[in-house]
Design an enzyme around this catalytic site. Structure first.
Site, short mmCIF file in Angstrom:
data_model
loop_
_atom_site.label_atom_id
_atom_site.label_comp_id
_atom_site.label_asym_id
_atom_site.label_seq_id
_atom_site.Cartn_x
_atom_site.Cartn_y
_atom_site.Cartn_z
N GLU A 159 11.59 8.11 17.92
CA GLU A 159 10.62 9.02 17.47
C GLU A 159 9.12 8.60 18.29
O GLU A 159 8.33 9.56 18.23
CB GLU A 159 10.25 8.47 15.90
CG GLU A 159 11.19 8.85 15.16
CD GLU A 159 12.52 7.87 14.74
OE1 GLU A 159 12.71 6.99 15.84
OE2 GLU A 159 13.14 7.79 13.84
N GLU A 173 12.75 1.81 51.21
CA GLU A 173 11.47 2.63 51.05
C GLU A 173 10.32 2.03 51.68
O GLU A 173 10.29 0.80 51.68
CB GLU A 173 11.31 2.56 49.54
CG GLU A 173 10.07 3.16 49.01
CD GLU A 173 10.00 3.07 47.33
OE1 GLU A 173 9.08 2.58 46.91
OE2 GLU A 173 11.15 3.36 46.84
N HIS A 185 8.36 10.28 45.99
CA HIS A 185 8.01 10.18 44.60
C HIS A 185 6.62 11.10 44.49
O HIS A 185 6.14 11.07 43.40
CB HIS A 185 7.34 8.72 44.34
CG HIS A 185 8.46 7.61 45.07
ND1 HIS A 185 8.67 7.03 46.10
CD2 HIS A 185 9.32 7.21 43.89
CE1 HIS A 185 9.86 6.41 46.09
NE2 HIS A 185 10.17 6.25 44.84
#
Ligand code: GLN
Ligand code: ZN
Length: 790
Positions: free
Chosen positions: A17, A687, A722
């Site tokens: 939720e 990376e 990214h």
């Protein structure tokens, strides 16, 4: 009698939720988002958590464990310590401000995120500068405490402690020692604790998890004066440690002026005896402090129910373990979860599709509350004799016994293979130079070969097709055809870009771990086993419950289909054993390294199947290798040894001319370079280009590699996937030239720095076209120079 409590609950809600409410708030626009709706969701999650604790029969209702985004950020907001660069006044921080610090806003980058100890949760890193002041911050905690107090007493707020809050941050703006900020920060903690006391709170749990790290002496020494100062104004403090052994600090913790200490007995069982002995007689104030402000007899809270994993606690075993101390400590013994339950999924009751037998071995957060309460009752003779306690213990014992013998867990084929494992299985037939030559002979790749990391854009249509197939709304035939169409598209595009080593694109994979976990025996996947990864992002780690066995190849059909479409080599794509382990809930009935080896053996067969199907370039991704490092540096060598061995077991069964690649999503592995090299992959892609400091990062990584003379092929990412930014040919040429200054051309590969699944095709078309052009341009210059030299 002992008391029962937990260190915190998941705050995402049983149906996530919080995620949906927070994201709706964001999408409504930060400022104009629907604040009342968001607040209502928070209230109902907190009410449900309190109810769950009360229903379970815990003695303390823990509050203050609810956070809109992150516990470190919330604590900063409470003490007025949000980074000044956001220009927020301490006292009137709104939810929109809070989220702006977490996620950034126009012109201001988000706070940095990093891993919370050795969990898969990520917290926001505090920024401390010489201008950091602290002050009166948000009142959310006090409101939440009032909310709970309105329902009854025994409310125990939890708060991240001041020493940890400072330690976990970073220094900016010329600050050289953030410990200097402690006095100012303590003033705020005094205010907060005083106000809690005025609200009627009698105990506060104050978390100092950094005690489980390799803590520099000045930080350790900060504890005594800090807590001496806080103890005056505060309710009784329960200083909580977790995630490791803190027995080296036992004398300090016994002397500290706090009401009690919590230790993690799941991670470090021997602590139980150490601390029980230290606390049995009560403690004495150090010189110079008055007797009166000294708690004579401390509470010892013992974390015996695993907050980091999903297994039912062996109640009988833990009861035996606790009994001797229960007598000595009486009501000064508190029974607890090892750490906050936020690292567990919420409620097993929602797992309706999970295999019944596997389910009978599991406990999620709600079930763990009941375990804590039961254990506490079982320490009392009268309570232990009650029918409900007896029945619960009997049922628990049955489940434990079944787990010890179930054929679903214990697979003799796997065990025989493991026993037959020799050193030679973890070694390629020939050293790298020999293999490289054999590979060059058939691959005939140009200098500076180009490739990608595996995935291509996961479009809405792809995700929809996978989901529809899962709910049986798409036929198997239509699903296969949709995926094959994606592979054809990916191959066509890669040929058009002019890449040298192609991939099939991974359209069939929702997630690089889940895809394999669904097919390997010994793994279970859940429907609702969500845990928070960071902010509103939740992950559903698979559960490794049994010996890992490969029933049939998992990737060969896709990769072989792709290979048949092109004359260029297609690279098969697997997730490595350490990453599979690291991103799953693991067995607690055998060491991690044994599970890693089992996964490695299963993957070794997959590698062999790919090889014999003609897929002879194979990438085994290990993005989680570095994050698997233990918290204490002393434990690194043992971990690295088995992690490297697991990788080598899965990758070493191939012929010399089969090329093994690996990929890691970072470049900051200066400290473990020898282990990275020991993987002995033919090619590693890493990376290097993250953030606006692209070149700087890249240089650092290259220099580290150069200093170490990384011996095999290496592809430092030249395209930062990214970001939506499409780098120009010139930008990438510059990066390639920078790499060439450090890595010989014969071993340099050109690739993006991670998979492309989060990008769209327009970006990928542009970036990869530029990348290939950049590689060709540099290649031409190199060849030209060679010709001139000749
Ligand atoms: N092969 C995976 C991909 O391309 C690697 C992802 C990762 O390293 N996290 O998506
Ligand atoms: Zn990656």
């Amino acid at each position: 009698m002992a008391q029962a409590h937990v260190l915190g609950l998941p705050r995402i809600g049983a149906q996530r939720e919080l995620k949906f409410a927070v994201e709706a708030f964001w999408h409504g626009g930060m400022a104009s988002g629907d604040v009342p709706a968001l607040l209502a969701t928070g209230r109902s999650i907190r009410a449900a958590n309190r109810r769950a604790q009360r229903d379970a029969g815990l003695d303390w209702i823990t509050v203050g464990d609810f956070h809109w985004y992150d516990q470190v950020l919330s604590t900063l907001a409470l003490v007025g310590g949000l980074p000044e660069r956001f220009g927020l006044g301490a006292a009137d921080v709104t939810l929109a401000d809070y989220f702006a610090a977490a996620r950034g806003r126009a012109g201001q980058s988000a706070m940095e995120m990093t891993k919370w100890f050795d969990t898969n949760y990520h917290y926001l890193v505090p920024e401390y500068s010489p201008r950091t002041r602290f002050g009166e911050g948000t009142a959310w905690l006090f409101d939440e405490v009032a909310e709970a107090l309105a329902e009854g007493a025994n409310v125990k707020p939890v708060l991240l402690g001041p020493v940890s809050l400072l330690y976990l941050g970073k220094e900016t703006g010329g600050l050289t020692d953030r410990l200097l900020l402690l006095p100012r920060l303590l003033a705020q903690y005094e205010r907060v604790l005083g106000r809690l006391k005025a609200q009627g709170v009698t105990w506060v749990q104050i978390d100092e998890p950094i005690l489980a790290l390799d803590l520099p002496a000045p930080w350790r020494d900060a504890f005594m004066p800090a807590y001496a100062r806080l103890s005056g104004a505060a309710p009784s403090l329960l200083l909580a440690t977790y995630f490791g052994d803190v027995s080296e600090h036992a004398p300090l913790l016994a002397a500290l002026p706090v009401g009690g200490v919590h230790v993690d007995v799941v991670r470090a069982p021997s602590q139980l005896a150490t601390f029980a002995a230290a606390f049995a007689q009560g403690s004495r104030p150090p010189q110079g402090l008055q007797d009166t402000q000294w708690p004579q007899a401390k509470v010892l809270s013992v974390g015996v129910v695993d907050g980091r994993n999903v297994w039912r606690t062996d109640l009988a075993r833990v009861r035996e373990q606790l009994l001797p101390f229960a007598q000595a400590l009486g009501d000064r013994l508190w029974i607890a979860s090892s750490c906050s339950l936020m690292h567990c999924p919420v409620d097993l009751a929602h797992e309706v599709r999970l295999d019944k037998e596997v389910r009978s071995w599991l406990a999620f957060a709600v079930q763990k509350l009941a375990e804590v309460a039961l254990l506490r009752r079982s320490l009392d003779t009268v309570e232990f004799a009650r029918a409900d306690v007896r029945a619960a213990f009997a049922a628990n014992a049955t489940a434990q016994a079944a787990r010890r013998t179930s054929p679903r867990i214990h697979n003799t084929v796997v065990q025989k293979r493991l026993a037959a494992l020799q050193d030679e299985h973890a070694r390629r037939a020939s050293p790298y130079p020999v293999r490289a030559k054999a590979q060059r002979a058939w691959l005939k790749l140009p200098l500076l070969p180009t490739t990608t990391i595996g995935s291509f854009p996961q479009t809405g249509a792809i995700r929809e097709a996978r989901a529809a197939f899962r709910r049986h709304a798409l036929s198997h035939l239509d699903y296969l055809e949709t995926m094959r169409a994606q592979i054809r598209l990916a191959i066509e595009k890669q040929e058009a870009y002019g890449l040298d080593v192609l991939v099939h694109g991974e359209a069939e994979r929702s997630d690089m771990v889940e895809y394999f976990a669904e097919q390997l025996w010994g793994f279970a996947t859940t429907g609702h086993g969500w845990v928070q990864s960071y902010g509103s992002r939740c992950v559903r780690p698979p559960v490794i419950y049994g010996d890992v066995y490969l029933p049939e190849p998992m990737t060969v059909t896709w990769s072989a289909y792709a290979q048949a479409l092109t004359d260029k080599p297609v690279k098969g794509m697997l997730t490595g054993p350490v990453t599979m382990l690291q991103w799953s809930f693991v067995r607690d009935d055998q060491p991690r390294e044994r599970t890693a080896l089992q996964i490695a053996l299963a993957l070794r067969e997959e590698v062999a199947a790919l090889e014999s199907a003609g897929v002879r370039v194979i990438q085994i991704d290990e993005p989680a290798l570095r994050e698997g490092l233990p918290l204490r540096e002393n434990d690194w060598p043992a971990y690295l040894e088995w992690a490297v061995r697991a990788f080598r077991v899965c990758s070493s069964g191939v012929a010399d001319d089969t090329q093994i690649h690996t990929h890691m999503c970072y470049s900051a592995f200066h400290d473990i370079l020898p282990s990275i090299a020991a993987l002995d992959a033919d090619v590693i892609s890493i990376e290097t280009t993250r953030s606006d400091m692209a070149l700087l990062d890249a240089f650092e990584a290259f220099e580290a590699f150069e200093a170490f003379e990384y011996p095999n092929g290496i592809g430092p990412g030249v395209y930062d996937i990214h970001s939506p930014h499409v780098p120009s040919q010139a930008e990438m040429e510059r990066l390639i030239e920078a790499a060439l200054a450090r890595i010989p051309a014969q071993r340099l590969w050109i690739n993006p720095d991670c998979g492309l699944k989060t990008r769209d095709w327009a970006q990928v078309d542009g970036a990869l076209t530029h990348m290939v052009a950049a590689a060709r341009a540099v290649r031409a210059r190199l060849v030209g120079a060679q010709a001139q030299a000749a």
